[in-house]
Each structure stands twice: as C-alpha cells, then as structure tokens.
Design a protein around this motif. Structure first.
Motif, PDB file in Angstrom:
ATOM      1  N   SER A 186      39.168  48.137 -50.010  1.00 16.00           N
ATOM      2  CA  SER A 186      40.249  47.392 -51.057  1.00 16.00           C
ATOM      3  C   SER A 186      39.401  46.280 -51.844  1.00 16.00           C
ATOM      4  O   SER A 186      38.922  45.662 -51.005  1.00 16.00           O
ATOM      5  CB  SER A 186      41.353  46.866 -50.136  1.00 16.00           C
ATOM      6  N   PRO A 187      39.654  46.180 -52.993  1.00 13.50           N
ATOM      7  CA  PRO A 187      39.225  45.115 -53.753  1.00 13.50           C
ATOM      8  C   PRO A 187      39.799  43.832 -53.140  1.00 13.50           C
ATOM      9  O   PRO A 187      40.913  43.718 -52.581  1.00 13.50           O
ATOM     10  CB  PRO A 187      39.486  45.288 -55.213  1.00 13.50           C
ATOM     11  N   PRO A 188      38.912  42.633 -53.066  1.00 12.14           N
ATOM     12  CA  PRO A 188      39.502  41.486 -52.638  1.00 12.14           C
ATOM     13  C   PRO A 188      40.508  41.021 -53.717  1.00 12.14           C
ATOM     14  O   PRO A 188      40.573  41.119 -54.678  1.00 12.14           O
ATOM     15  CB  PRO A 188      38.266  40.523 -52.805  1.00 12.14           C
ATOM     16  N   HIS A 189      41.452  40.305 -53.005  1.00 14.34           N
ATOM     17  CA  HIS A 189      42.723  39.730 -53.848  1.00 14.34           C
ATOM     18  C   HIS A 189      42.321  38.527 -54.625  1.00 14.34           C
ATOM     19  O   HIS A 189      41.562  37.621 -54.083  1.00 14.34           O
ATOM     20  CB  HIS A 189      43.876  39.476 -52.992  1.00 14.34           C
TER      21      HIS A 189
END
Length: 82
Positions: free
Chosen positions: A76-79
């Motif tokens: 998941s891409p970093p928030h």
C-alpha cells in the motif's frame, strides 16, 4: 549434449517432459532467465493473481540443478500527512 528440463511451478505444475539439449549448465542458466522473462511477459497483470512462482531446472537424471524464484509483493502506498 546434456538435456535440461524447465519446470514451472505456480500452484499448477507445468512439467517439461521433453527437455532441451544445451551445451552446458551456463547456457541452461541463460535459457532459464530468458524463459522467466517470456513467462512474465505473457502473464502480464495475471501474475499479481498468484504473485509467486518458480522455475526448476533439472538434468536427465531428475536432479534439480538450480531454481529461480519469482515473487511479487504489492504494498500500500504511504498515506499523505495532512
């Protein structure tokens, strides 16, 4: 000339029953890399459905000489911080 067998294992075994005559193990290693690239290209986005497979290369005495493992991990891409 030695015969090498290139087996793809990805949850379904695709056994190379015919094999390929090649001059030596170094050419077999090169062929394994080429075959891996072809398989990945042909699978395209379907690779992500499994995310893992391997190519086993054995000689004509059914001895596994080397294995290439292919593994993909989707992260998941970093928030973004607000």
């Amino acid at each position: 000339m030695p015969r090498y067998f290139f087996h793809i294992i990805d949850g379904r075994d695709m056994r190379d029953e015919e094999g390929t005559e090649l001059p030596d193990i170094y050419v077999a290693q090169s062929q394994a890399i080429y075959l891996t690239g072809e398989v990945l290209r042909d699978m395209g986005a379907r690779f992500w459905d499994r995310g893992r497979w391997r190519l086993e290369v054995e000689n004509d005495q059914a001895q596994i000489l080397f294995v290439l493992h292919v593994l993909a991990e989707e992260r998941s891409p970093p928030h973004a911080a607000f």
